[in-house]
Design a protein around this motif. Structure first.
Motif, PDB file in Angstrom:
ATOM      1  N   PHE A 123       0.828  -1.205   0.000  1.00 54.04           N
ATOM      2  CA  PHE A 123       0.000   0.000   0.000  1.00 54.04           C
ATOM      3  C   PHE A 123       0.860   1.251   0.000  1.00 54.04           C
ATOM      4  N   GLN A 124       1.890   1.291   0.844  1.00 56.36           N
ATOM      5  CA  GLN A 124       2.718   2.485   0.937  1.00 56.36           C
ATOM      6  C   GLN A 124       3.462   2.737  -0.380  1.00 56.36           C
ATOM      7  N   ALA A 125       3.972   1.686  -1.016  1.00 59.44           N
ATOM      8  CA  ALA A 125       4.654   1.862  -2.293  1.00 59.44           C
ATOM      9  C   ALA A 125       3.692   2.401  -3.349  1.00 59.44           C
ATOM     10  N   ALA A 126       2.470   1.873  -3.354  1.00 55.95           N
ATOM     11  CA  ALA A 126       1.483   2.345  -4.327  1.00 55.95           C
ATOM     12  C   ALA A 126       1.075   3.788  -4.042  1.00 55.95           C
ATOM     13  N   ALA A 127       0.938   4.137  -2.762  1.00 50.43           N
ATOM     14  CA  ALA A 127       0.562   5.507  -2.408  1.00 50.43           C
ATOM     15  C   ALA A 127       1.650   6.492  -2.829  1.00 50.43           C
ATOM     16  N   MET A 128       2.918   6.122  -2.635  1.00 51.62           N
ATOM     17  CA  MET A 128       3.995   7.014  -3.061  1.00 51.62           C
ATOM     18  C   MET A 128       3.996   7.157  -4.581  1.00 51.62           C
ATOM     19  N   ASN A 129       3.784   6.065  -5.298  1.00 49.18           N
ATOM     20  CA  ASN A 129       3.729   6.143  -6.754  1.00 49.18           C
ATOM     21  C   ASN A 129       2.532   6.970  -7.217  1.00 49.18           C
ATOM     22  N   ALA A 130       1.440   6.909  -6.450  1.00 53.70           N
ATOM     23  CA  ALA A 130       0.269   7.729  -6.786  1.00 53.70           C
ATOM     24  C   ALA A 130       0.595   9.208  -6.656  1.00 53.70           C
ATOM     25  N   MET A 131       1.328   9.572  -5.611  1.00 50.28           N
ATOM     26  CA  MET A 131       1.734  10.969  -5.465  1.00 50.28           C
ATOM     27  C   MET A 131       2.572  11.414  -6.662  1.00 50.28           C
ATOM     28  N   ILE A 132       3.504  10.566  -7.065  1.00 50.60           N
ATOM     29  CA  ILE A 132       4.373  10.903  -8.197  1.00 50.60           C
ATOM     30  C   ILE A 132       3.541  11.053  -9.467  1.00 50.60           C
ATOM     31  N   GLU A 133       2.583  10.142  -9.686  1.00 55.59           N
ATOM     32  CA  GLU A 133       1.722  10.228 -10.860  1.00 55.59           C
ATOM     33  C   GLU A 133       0.869  11.496 -10.847  1.00 55.59           C
ATOM     34  N   CYS A 134       0.566  12.004  -9.655  1.00 62.03           N
ATOM     35  CA  CYS A 134      -0.238  13.223  -9.531  1.00 62.03           C
ATOM     36  C   CYS A 134       0.596  14.493  -9.615  1.00 62.03           C
ATOM     37  N   GLY A 135       1.912  14.352  -9.756  1.00 61.77           N
ATOM     38  CA  GLY A 135       2.754  15.516  -9.979  1.00 61.77           C
ATOM     39  C   GLY A 135       3.621  15.943  -8.819  1.00 61.77           C
ATOM     40  N   ILE A 136       3.667  15.157  -7.723  1.00 62.19           N
ATOM     41  CA  ILE A 136       4.548  15.467  -6.600  1.00 62.19           C
ATOM     42  C   ILE A 136       5.868  14.742  -6.830  1.00 62.19           C
ATOM     43  N   PRO A 137       6.971  15.459  -6.953  1.00 63.20           N
ATOM     44  CA  PRO A 137       8.234  14.793  -7.315  1.00 63.20           C
ATOM     45  C   PRO A 137       8.784  13.918  -6.194  1.00 63.20           C
ATOM     46  N   ARG A 138       9.507  12.884  -6.553  1.00 59.90           N
ATOM     47  CA  ARG A 138      10.227  12.057  -5.590  1.00 59.90           C
ATOM     48  C   ARG A 138      11.501  12.811  -5.195  1.00 59.90           C
ATOM     49  N   THR A 139      11.610  13.154  -3.904  1.00 57.75           N
ATOM     50  CA  THR A 139      12.742  13.975  -3.492  1.00 57.75           C
ATOM     51  C   THR A 139      13.542  13.415  -2.327  1.00 57.75           C
ATOM     52  N   ASN A 140      12.895  12.672  -1.426  1.00 61.21           N
ATOM     53  CA  ASN A 140      13.602  12.118  -0.260  1.00 61.21           C
ATOM     54  C   ASN A 140      14.293  13.202   0.568  1.00 61.21           C
TER      55      ASN A 140
END
Length: 489
Positions: free
Chosen positions: A136-153
Protein backbone atom coordinates in the motif's frame (compact mmCIF):
# COMPACT_ATOMS: atom_id res chain seq x y z
CA UNK A 1 18.37 19.71 44.29
CA UNK A 2 19.91 21.97 41.66
CA UNK A 3 17.26 21.55 38.93
CA UNK A 4 13.77 20.06 38.94
CA UNK A 5 12.56 19.01 35.49
CA UNK A 6 8.78 18.78 35.64
CA UNK A 7 7.77 16.32 32.94
CA UNK A 8 9.87 13.43 31.65
CA UNK A 9 8.54 13.47 28.08
CA UNK A 10 10.20 14.29 24.80
CA UNK A 11 11.70 17.60 25.95
CA UNK A 12 12.13 16.75 29.63
CA UNK A 13 14.36 13.78 28.88
CA UNK A 14 16.54 15.94 26.63
CA UNK A 15 16.83 18.68 29.27
CA UNK A 16 17.71 16.27 32.09
CA UNK A 17 20.16 14.27 30.02
CA UNK A 18 22.03 17.32 28.81
CA UNK A 19 22.12 18.96 32.25
CA UNK A 20 23.63 15.83 33.76
CA UNK A 21 26.56 16.03 31.40
CA UNK A 22 27.79 18.40 34.12
CA UNK A 23 28.73 15.94 36.90
CA UNK A 24 28.40 18.60 39.57
CA UNK A 25 24.64 19.06 38.96
CA UNK A 26 21.81 17.21 40.64
CA UNK A 27 18.55 16.84 38.67
CA UNK A 28 15.13 15.53 39.67
CA UNK A 29 12.81 14.44 36.85
CA UNK A 30 9.16 14.36 37.88
CA UNK A 31 6.94 12.34 35.54
CA UNK A 32 3.18 11.83 35.87
CA UNK A 33 3.37 8.40 34.25
CA UNK A 34 5.52 5.35 34.88
CA UNK A 35 9.25 5.02 34.38
CA UNK A 36 10.06 1.56 33.06
CA UNK A 37 13.80 2.10 33.36
CA UNK A 38 16.35 1.83 30.59
CA UNK A 39 15.70 0.13 27.28
CA UNK A 40 17.72 -2.81 28.54
CA UNK A 41 15.61 -3.23 31.68
CA UNK A 42 13.18 -5.53 29.90
CA UNK A 43 10.24 -3.82 31.61
CA UNK A 44 8.92 -1.66 28.75
CA UNK A 45 5.46 -2.71 27.49
CA UNK A 46 5.47 -4.16 24.01
CA UNK A 47 2.97 -1.65 22.64
CA UNK A 48 5.30 1.24 23.51
CA UNK A 49 8.28 -0.40 21.83
CA UNK A 50 6.58 -1.76 18.70
CA UNK A 51 6.86 0.88 15.98
CA UNK A 52 4.42 -0.85 13.60
CA UNK A 53 1.32 0.84 15.00
CA UNK A 54 0.23 3.59 17.40
CA UNK A 55 -0.16 2.61 21.08
CA UNK A 56 -3.48 3.18 22.82
CA UNK A 57 -2.29 2.80 26.42
CA UNK A 58 -0.68 5.42 28.72
CA UNK A 59 -2.96 8.17 27.39
CA UNK A 60 -3.81 11.31 29.39
CA UNK A 61 -7.42 11.26 28.18
CA UNK A 62 -7.69 14.80 26.81
CA UNK A 63 -10.77 15.43 24.67
CA UNK A 64 -12.34 18.44 23.02
CA UNK A 65 -14.35 19.76 20.09
CA UNK A 66 -13.42 19.22 16.49
CA UNK A 67 -14.30 21.62 13.69
CA UNK A 68 -18.04 21.06 14.08
CA UNK A 69 -19.98 21.39 17.36
CA UNK A 70 -21.34 17.86 17.29
CA UNK A 71 -17.96 16.15 16.98
CA UNK A 72 -15.64 15.49 19.91
CA UNK A 73 -12.05 14.42 19.31
CA UNK A 74 -9.55 12.54 21.45
CA UNK A 75 -6.27 14.44 21.78
CA UNK A 76 -3.91 11.61 22.60
CA UNK A 77 -0.88 12.49 24.77
CA UNK A 78 1.44 9.94 26.35
CA UNK A 79 1.74 9.72 30.15
CA UNK A 80 5.07 7.90 30.47
CA UNK A 81 8.78 8.64 30.44
CA UNK A 82 9.63 9.67 26.90
CA UNK A 83 6.19 11.26 26.52
CA UNK A 84 4.84 11.35 22.99
CA UNK A 85 8.15 10.05 21.63
CA UNK A 86 7.04 6.79 23.30
CA UNK A 87 3.68 6.97 21.52
CA UNK A 88 4.13 8.45 18.06
CA UNK A 89 4.10 7.10 14.51
CA UNK A 90 7.91 7.47 14.33
CA UNK A 91 7.95 9.77 11.28
CA UNK A 92 10.60 12.41 11.93
CA UNK A 93 10.25 15.41 9.61
CA UNK A 94 11.79 18.83 10.25
CA UNK A 95 9.69 21.34 8.31
CA UNK A 96 11.20 24.26 6.46
CA UNK A 97 13.90 26.59 7.81
CA UNK A 98 11.58 29.59 7.35
CA UNK A 99 9.19 28.12 9.94
CA UNK A 100 11.68 28.96 12.68
CA UNK A 101 12.69 32.48 11.68
CA UNK A 102 9.84 34.20 13.52
CA UNK A 103 10.47 32.54 16.88
CA UNK A 104 13.06 35.07 17.97
CA UNK A 105 15.61 32.50 19.13
CA UNK A 106 19.34 33.03 18.92
CA UNK A 107 19.91 30.25 16.43
CA UNK A 108 21.10 30.47 12.85
CA UNK A 109 19.92 28.32 9.97
CA UNK A 110 23.17 26.40 10.24
CA UNK A 111 22.97 25.86 14.00
CA UNK A 112 19.33 24.78 13.72
CA UNK A 113 20.24 22.23 11.07
CA UNK A 114 23.01 20.99 13.35
CA UNK A 115 20.62 20.60 16.27
CA UNK A 116 18.18 18.65 14.10
CA UNK A 117 20.96 16.32 12.94
CA UNK A 118 22.25 15.86 16.47
CA UNK A 119 18.76 15.07 17.77
CA UNK A 120 18.16 12.65 14.90
CA UNK A 121 21.39 10.84 15.68
CA UNK A 122 20.44 10.52 19.37
CA UNK A 123 16.98 9.21 18.40
CA UNK A 124 18.67 6.76 16.00
CA UNK A 125 16.66 8.06 13.05
CA UNK A 126 17.02 6.08 9.86
CA UNK A 127 15.27 6.08 6.47
CA UNK A 128 12.89 3.47 5.15
CA UNK A 129 14.24 1.96 1.96
CA UNK A 130 11.97 1.37 -1.03
CA UNK A 131 12.29 -2.36 -0.38
CA UNK A 132 10.76 -1.92 3.08
CA UNK A 133 7.63 -0.19 1.81
CA UNK A 134 4.44 -2.20 2.14
CA UNK A 135 2.40 -2.76 -1.03
CA UNK A 136 0.00 0.00 0.00
CA UNK A 137 2.72 2.49 0.94
CA UNK A 138 4.65 1.86 -2.29
CA UNK A 139 1.48 2.34 -4.33
CA UNK A 140 0.56 5.51 -2.41
CA UNK A 141 4.00 7.01 -3.06
CA UNK A 142 3.73 6.14 -6.75
CA UNK A 143 0.27 7.73 -6.79
CA UNK A 144 1.73 10.97 -5.46
CA UNK A 145 4.37 10.90 -8.20
CA UNK A 146 1.72 10.23 -10.86
CA UNK A 147 -0.24 13.22 -9.53
CA UNK A 148 2.75 15.52 -9.98
CA UNK A 149 4.55 15.47 -6.60
CA UNK A 150 8.23 14.79 -7.31
CA UNK A 151 10.23 12.06 -5.59
CA UNK A 152 12.74 13.97 -3.49
CA UNK A 153 13.60 12.12 -0.26
CA UNK A 154 14.25 15.40 1.60
CA UNK A 155 11.86 15.13 4.53
CA UNK A 156 14.80 15.74 6.87
CA UNK A 157 16.14 18.70 4.87
CA UNK A 158 15.24 22.15 6.23
CA UNK A 159 15.62 23.60 2.73
CA UNK A 160 13.50 20.94 1.01
CA UNK A 161 10.41 21.88 -0.98
CA UNK A 162 7.42 19.96 -2.28
CA UNK A 163 8.13 16.29 -2.79
CA UNK A 164 7.48 12.80 -1.47
CA UNK A 165 9.39 9.83 -0.22
CA UNK A 166 9.82 7.26 2.54
CA UNK A 167 9.83 8.81 6.00
CA UNK A 168 12.86 9.20 8.25
CA UNK A 169 11.92 7.17 11.33
CA UNK A 170 13.20 6.62 14.88
CA UNK A 171 12.70 2.85 14.87
CA UNK A 172 15.98 0.95 14.82
CA UNK A 173 15.20 -2.74 14.63
CA UNK A 174 11.48 -1.97 14.79
CA UNK A 175 11.79 -0.34 18.23
CA UNK A 176 10.24 3.09 18.82
CA UNK A 177 13.39 4.78 20.15
CA UNK A 178 12.05 7.39 22.55
CA UNK A 179 13.84 10.36 24.08
CA UNK A 180 14.18 8.52 27.38
CA UNK A 181 16.30 5.85 25.72
CA UNK A 182 18.26 8.51 23.84
CA UNK A 183 18.95 10.99 26.64
CA UNK A 184 18.17 9.44 30.05
CA UNK A 185 19.67 5.97 29.60
CA UNK A 186 23.24 7.34 29.33
CA UNK A 187 22.89 9.12 32.69
CA UNK A 188 20.92 6.49 34.61
CA UNK A 189 22.81 5.09 37.54
CA UNK A 190 24.64 8.32 38.20
CA UNK A 191 24.33 9.97 41.59
CA UNK A 192 23.02 13.21 40.10
CA UNK A 193 19.73 11.82 38.68
CA UNK A 194 16.55 11.17 40.60
CA UNK A 195 13.41 10.10 38.69
CA UNK A 196 10.12 10.45 40.52
CA UNK A 197 7.48 8.68 38.46
CA UNK A 198 3.68 8.45 38.75
CA UNK A 199 3.79 11.92 40.33
CA UNK A 200 1.44 14.63 39.09
CA UNK A 201 2.61 18.23 39.42
CA UNK A 202 -0.13 20.19 41.15
CA UNK A 203 1.35 23.67 41.37
CA UNK A 204 4.46 25.75 41.85
CA UNK A 205 4.96 27.72 45.04
CA UNK A 206 6.31 31.24 44.53
CA UNK A 207 8.07 33.57 46.90
CA UNK A 208 7.99 36.85 45.08
CA UNK A 209 9.28 36.13 41.57
CA UNK A 210 11.13 32.96 42.62
CA UNK A 211 9.77 29.42 42.57
CA UNK A 212 10.68 27.66 45.82
CA UNK A 213 8.83 24.36 45.60
CA UNK A 214 6.81 22.18 43.27
CA UNK A 215 3.83 20.53 44.94
CA UNK A 216 3.12 16.96 43.80
CA UNK A 217 0.50 14.25 44.08
CA UNK A 218 1.45 10.58 44.02
CA UNK A 219 -1.74 8.67 44.52
CA UNK A 220 -3.11 10.15 47.75
CA UNK A 221 0.31 11.23 48.95
CA UNK A 222 1.25 14.91 48.74
CA UNK A 223 4.88 15.99 48.75
CA UNK A 224 7.12 18.79 47.52
CA UNK A 225 10.32 19.05 45.53
CA UNK A 226 12.66 21.93 46.27
CA UNK A 227 15.25 23.14 43.76
CA UNK A 228 17.25 26.16 42.72
CA UNK A 229 15.87 26.06 39.16
CA UNK A 230 12.68 24.62 37.69
CA UNK A 231 12.09 23.59 34.08
CA UNK A 232 8.49 22.86 33.10
CA UNK A 233 8.31 20.29 30.29
CA UNK A 234 4.70 19.12 30.49
CA UNK A 235 3.71 19.86 26.89
CA UNK A 236 1.20 22.05 25.10
CA UNK A 237 -1.63 20.98 27.42
CA UNK A 238 0.18 20.17 30.66
CA UNK A 239 2.48 23.20 30.95
CA UNK A 240 -0.29 25.82 30.85
CA UNK A 241 -2.32 23.72 33.30
CA UNK A 242 0.51 23.80 35.86
CA UNK A 243 1.08 27.52 35.34
CA UNK A 244 -2.59 28.38 35.78
CA UNK A 245 -2.90 26.34 38.97
CA UNK A 246 0.21 28.16 40.21
CA UNK A 247 -1.22 31.63 39.65
CA UNK A 248 0.57 32.34 36.37
CA UNK A 249 -1.83 33.45 33.64
CA UNK A 250 -4.70 35.89 33.00
CA UNK A 251 -5.25 37.47 36.41
CA UNK A 252 -9.03 37.86 36.20
CA UNK A 253 -9.55 34.28 35.08
CA UNK A 254 -7.34 33.04 37.89
CA UNK A 255 -9.32 34.98 40.48
CA UNK A 256 -12.54 33.50 39.12
CA UNK A 257 -11.08 30.05 39.82
CA UNK A 258 -10.04 31.05 43.32
CA UNK A 259 -6.35 31.12 42.40
CA UNK A 260 -4.22 33.98 43.73
CA UNK A 261 -2.44 35.58 40.72
CA UNK A 262 1.35 35.58 40.97
CA UNK A 263 2.32 36.61 37.44
CA UNK A 264 -0.27 38.27 35.22
CA UNK A 265 0.50 36.69 31.84
CA UNK A 266 -2.63 36.77 29.65
CA UNK A 267 -1.07 34.52 27.00
CA UNK A 268 -1.04 31.38 29.14
CA UNK A 269 -3.43 28.90 27.53
CA UNK A 270 -3.96 31.07 24.45
CA UNK A 271 -2.60 30.58 20.91
CA UNK A 272 -3.37 26.84 20.95
CA UNK A 273 -3.17 25.35 17.47
CA UNK A 274 -2.45 22.13 15.65
CA UNK A 275 -2.36 20.87 12.07
CA UNK A 276 -6.00 20.16 11.10
CA UNK A 277 -6.51 17.15 8.85
CA UNK A 278 -9.17 15.50 6.72
CA UNK A 279 -9.22 11.80 5.87
CA UNK A 280 -10.59 9.76 3.00
CA UNK A 281 -11.14 6.17 4.11
CA UNK A 282 -11.51 3.11 1.88
CA UNK A 283 -11.75 -0.61 2.34
CA UNK A 284 -8.82 -2.47 0.84
CA UNK A 285 -9.54 -4.28 -2.39
CA UNK A 286 -9.24 -8.07 -2.44
CA UNK A 287 -6.03 -7.62 -4.41
CA UNK A 288 -4.48 -5.35 -1.78
CA UNK A 289 -5.58 -7.64 1.05
CA UNK A 290 -3.86 -10.52 -0.75
CA UNK A 291 -0.67 -8.51 -1.27
CA UNK A 292 -0.58 -7.33 2.33
CA UNK A 293 -1.04 -10.88 3.64
CA UNK A 294 1.76 -12.15 1.42
CA UNK A 295 4.03 -9.27 2.44
CA UNK A 296 3.32 -9.82 6.17
CA UNK A 297 4.54 -13.40 5.93
CA UNK A 298 8.09 -12.14 5.38
CA UNK A 299 8.23 -8.53 6.56
CA UNK A 300 6.97 -6.17 9.28
CA UNK A 301 3.85 -4.26 8.21
CA UNK A 302 3.97 -0.68 9.55
CA UNK A 303 0.87 1.52 9.48
CA UNK A 304 2.81 4.57 8.19
CA UNK A 305 5.86 4.87 5.96
CA UNK A 306 5.50 7.59 3.31
CA UNK A 307 4.84 11.35 3.45
CA UNK A 308 4.22 13.84 0.67
CA UNK A 309 4.73 17.61 0.87
CA UNK A 310 2.39 19.45 -1.46
CA UNK A 311 1.12 22.91 -2.38
CA UNK A 312 -2.45 24.07 -2.12
CA UNK A 313 -3.73 26.33 -4.89
CA UNK A 314 -1.72 29.50 -4.53
CA UNK A 315 -0.29 27.94 -1.38
CA UNK A 316 2.38 29.36 0.82
CA UNK A 317 5.93 28.68 -0.24
CA UNK A 318 7.50 26.16 -0.10
CA UNK A 319 4.58 23.79 0.73
CA UNK A 320 1.58 23.80 3.05
CA UNK A 321 0.21 20.24 3.01
CA UNK A 322 1.28 16.85 4.27
CA UNK A 323 -0.18 13.78 2.59
CA UNK A 324 0.36 10.83 4.92
CA UNK A 325 -1.26 7.55 3.82
CA UNK A 326 -1.69 4.82 6.39
CA UNK A 327 -3.42 1.51 6.94
CA UNK A 328 -5.08 -0.20 9.85
CA UNK A 329 -6.53 -3.66 10.31
CA UNK A 330 -10.03 -3.99 11.77
CA UNK A 331 -12.42 -6.86 12.42
CA UNK A 332 -13.87 -6.18 8.96
CA UNK A 333 -10.51 -6.21 7.21
CA UNK A 334 -7.92 -3.71 6.05
CA UNK A 335 -8.74 0.00 5.96
CA UNK A 336 -6.76 2.43 3.76
CA UNK A 337 -6.67 6.05 4.88
CA UNK A 338 -5.63 9.01 2.71
CA UNK A 339 -5.25 12.04 4.99
CA UNK A 340 -4.21 15.59 4.18
CA UNK A 341 -2.95 17.95 6.89
CA UNK A 342 -2.86 21.74 6.71
CA UNK A 343 0.66 22.66 7.83
CA UNK A 344 0.13 26.43 8.08
CA UNK A 345 -2.97 26.80 10.31
CA UNK A 346 -4.22 30.32 10.98
CA UNK A 347 -6.92 29.35 13.49
CA UNK A 348 -6.12 29.79 17.17
CA UNK A 349 -7.81 28.25 20.20
CA UNK A 350 -7.50 28.11 23.98
CA UNK A 351 -6.91 25.85 26.96
CA UNK A 352 -8.82 26.86 30.09
CA UNK A 353 -9.09 25.35 33.56
CA UNK A 354 -12.45 24.44 34.98
CA UNK A 355 -11.11 23.73 38.46
CA UNK A 356 -8.04 24.07 40.67
CA UNK A 357 -8.13 20.28 41.08
CA UNK A 358 -5.14 18.81 39.16
CA UNK A 359 -7.25 15.72 38.46
CA UNK A 360 -9.82 17.70 36.49
CA UNK A 361 -9.39 17.95 32.75
CA UNK A 362 -9.18 21.42 31.18
CA UNK A 363 -11.35 22.68 28.33
CA UNK A 364 -9.19 22.12 25.24
CA UNK A 365 -10.48 23.92 22.15
CA UNK A 366 -8.15 24.27 19.15
CA UNK A 367 -10.82 26.28 17.28
CA UNK A 368 -10.14 24.28 14.15
CA UNK A 369 -11.07 25.96 10.84
CA UNK A 370 -12.27 29.20 12.47
CA UNK A 371 -9.88 31.71 10.88
CA UNK A 372 -11.96 34.52 9.40
CA UNK A 373 -10.43 34.35 5.94
CA UNK A 374 -11.14 30.62 5.66
CA UNK A 375 -7.52 29.92 4.75
CA UNK A 376 -7.28 26.66 6.70
CA UNK A 377 -10.42 25.32 5.06
CA UNK A 378 -9.09 26.30 1.65
CA UNK A 379 -5.81 24.46 2.17
CA UNK A 380 -7.63 21.34 3.33
CA UNK A 381 -10.02 21.49 0.38
CA UNK A 382 -7.03 21.36 -1.92
CA UNK A 383 -5.62 18.55 0.20
CA UNK A 384 -8.81 16.58 -0.36
CA UNK A 385 -8.39 17.16 -4.09
CA UNK A 386 -4.85 15.73 -3.93
CA UNK A 387 -6.16 12.67 -2.05
CA UNK A 388 -9.00 12.10 -4.52
CA UNK A 389 -6.54 12.30 -7.41
CA UNK A 390 -4.30 9.79 -5.63
CA UNK A 391 -7.25 7.44 -5.08
CA UNK A 392 -8.08 7.58 -8.81
CA UNK A 393 -4.48 7.16 -9.99
CA UNK A 394 -3.36 4.05 -11.91
CA UNK A 395 -0.99 3.15 -9.06
CA UNK A 396 -3.57 3.18 -6.28
CA UNK A 397 -7.07 2.81 -7.73
CA UNK A 398 -6.85 -1.00 -8.23
CA UNK A 399 -5.94 -1.44 -4.56
CA UNK A 400 -8.82 0.56 -3.07
CA UNK A 401 -12.28 -0.87 -2.44
CA UNK A 402 -15.49 0.88 -1.46
CA UNK A 403 -15.48 4.23 0.39
CA UNK A 404 -16.11 3.78 4.11
CA UNK A 405 -17.83 7.10 4.83
CA UNK A 406 -19.97 9.69 3.07
CA UNK A 407 -17.08 12.13 2.86
CA UNK A 408 -14.90 9.66 0.96
CA UNK A 409 -17.80 8.77 -1.34
CA UNK A 410 -18.81 12.37 -2.06
CA UNK A 411 -17.53 13.81 -5.35
CA UNK A 412 -17.03 17.23 -3.77
CA UNK A 413 -15.64 18.60 -0.51
CA UNK A 414 -18.47 20.70 0.90
CA UNK A 415 -17.68 22.95 3.83
CA UNK A 416 -20.11 21.10 6.12
CA UNK A 417 -18.69 17.71 5.17
CA UNK A 418 -15.13 18.89 5.74
CA UNK A 419 -15.96 20.34 9.13
CA UNK A 420 -17.73 17.19 10.28
CA UNK A 421 -14.84 14.96 9.19
CA UNK A 422 -11.89 17.15 10.24
CA UNK A 423 -9.42 15.57 12.65
CA UNK A 424 -5.96 16.50 13.91
CA UNK A 425 -2.32 15.57 13.40
CA UNK A 426 -1.20 15.19 17.07
CA UNK A 427 0.93 18.37 16.99
CA UNK A 428 -0.50 20.88 19.50
CA UNK A 429 1.69 23.91 20.25
CA UNK A 430 1.62 27.53 21.33
CA UNK A 431 -0.02 27.80 24.76
CA UNK A 432 3.03 29.40 26.46
CA UNK A 433 4.49 31.19 23.47
CA UNK A 434 7.96 32.72 23.08
CA UNK A 435 7.96 36.47 22.64
CA UNK A 436 8.91 39.84 24.07
CA UNK A 437 5.50 41.47 24.57
CA UNK A 438 3.48 39.90 27.37
CA UNK A 439 0.47 42.07 26.57
CA UNK A 440 0.44 40.47 23.11
CA UNK A 441 0.52 36.96 24.57
CA UNK A 442 4.18 36.19 25.18
CA UNK A 443 4.78 33.88 28.15
CA UNK A 444 8.52 33.10 27.91
CA UNK A 445 11.53 35.01 26.63
CA UNK A 446 13.97 33.78 24.00
CA UNK A 447 15.76 31.61 26.57
CA UNK A 448 12.53 29.89 27.62
CA UNK A 449 12.41 31.71 30.99
CA UNK A 450 8.92 32.71 32.10
CA UNK A 451 8.49 36.48 32.00
CA UNK A 452 8.61 37.93 35.49
CA UNK A 453 10.21 34.85 37.08
CA UNK A 454 13.76 34.40 38.30
CA UNK A 455 14.20 30.65 38.04
CA UNK A 456 11.38 29.11 36.01
CA UNK A 457 11.79 27.97 32.41
CA UNK A 458 9.44 26.20 30.01
CA UNK A 459 10.95 23.97 27.36
CA UNK A 460 8.48 22.00 25.24
CA UNK A 461 6.04 22.44 22.34
CA UNK A 462 3.92 24.90 24.32
CA UNK A 463 6.45 27.68 23.73
CA UNK A 464 6.44 27.33 19.93
CA UNK A 465 4.64 30.51 18.81
CA UNK A 466 3.77 28.89 15.46
CA UNK A 467 3.74 25.23 14.55
CA UNK A 468 6.41 24.20 12.02
CA UNK A 469 5.56 22.35 8.82
CA UNK A 470 6.68 19.14 10.44
CA UNK A 471 5.88 16.25 12.68
CA UNK A 472 6.88 18.03 15.88
CA UNK A 473 8.91 15.44 17.78
CA UNK A 474 12.30 16.24 16.26
CA UNK A 475 11.71 20.04 16.35
CA UNK A 476 10.93 19.73 20.08
CA UNK A 477 14.18 17.83 20.61
CA UNK A 478 16.11 20.52 18.71
CA UNK A 479 14.40 23.26 20.72
CA UNK A 480 15.29 21.54 23.99
CA UNK A 481 18.90 21.02 22.85
CA UNK A 482 19.13 24.76 22.14
CA UNK A 483 17.44 26.13 25.27
CA UNK A 484 18.92 23.80 27.88
CA UNK A 485 22.14 25.83 27.64
CA UNK A 486 20.44 28.79 29.30
CA UNK A 487 19.30 26.63 32.21
CA UNK A 488 22.76 25.13 32.61
CA UNK A 489 24.60 28.46 32.61
Amino acid sequence: MDVAVLGGGTAGAVVAGRLLENPSLSVAVVEAGPDYGSFGSGRWPRELLDSLTLPETHDWGYRGPGASPERELAFERARVVGGCSSHNGCSQTVGHVSDYHSWGLSWTDESLAGLMKEGAAKLRVRHYSDEELTPFQAAAMNAMIECGIPRTNDLDDLLGGAGCGPSPVNNPGGVRWNSGFAYLDPVRGGSGLRIIDNALVDRLEFRGSTVRRAHMLRGRERFVVEADRFVLCAGAYGSPEVLLRSGVGPAEELRALGVDPRLDLPGVGRNLHDHPTVELRFAASDELARRLAAYAEKHPLPDEQVIGKAHSTGGQSPYDLHLLPWTTHTADGWVCVLPAACLTPQSRGTLRLTSRDPGSKPVVDHAYLTDRAGADLGVLRDGVDWCRRMAASPALAPLLGRPLDDFSASPDASTAAMRSSAAHYWHPVGTCAIGTDTSAGAVVDNTGRVHGSDNLWIIDASIMPTVPRATTNLPVVALAEHLVRAVAS
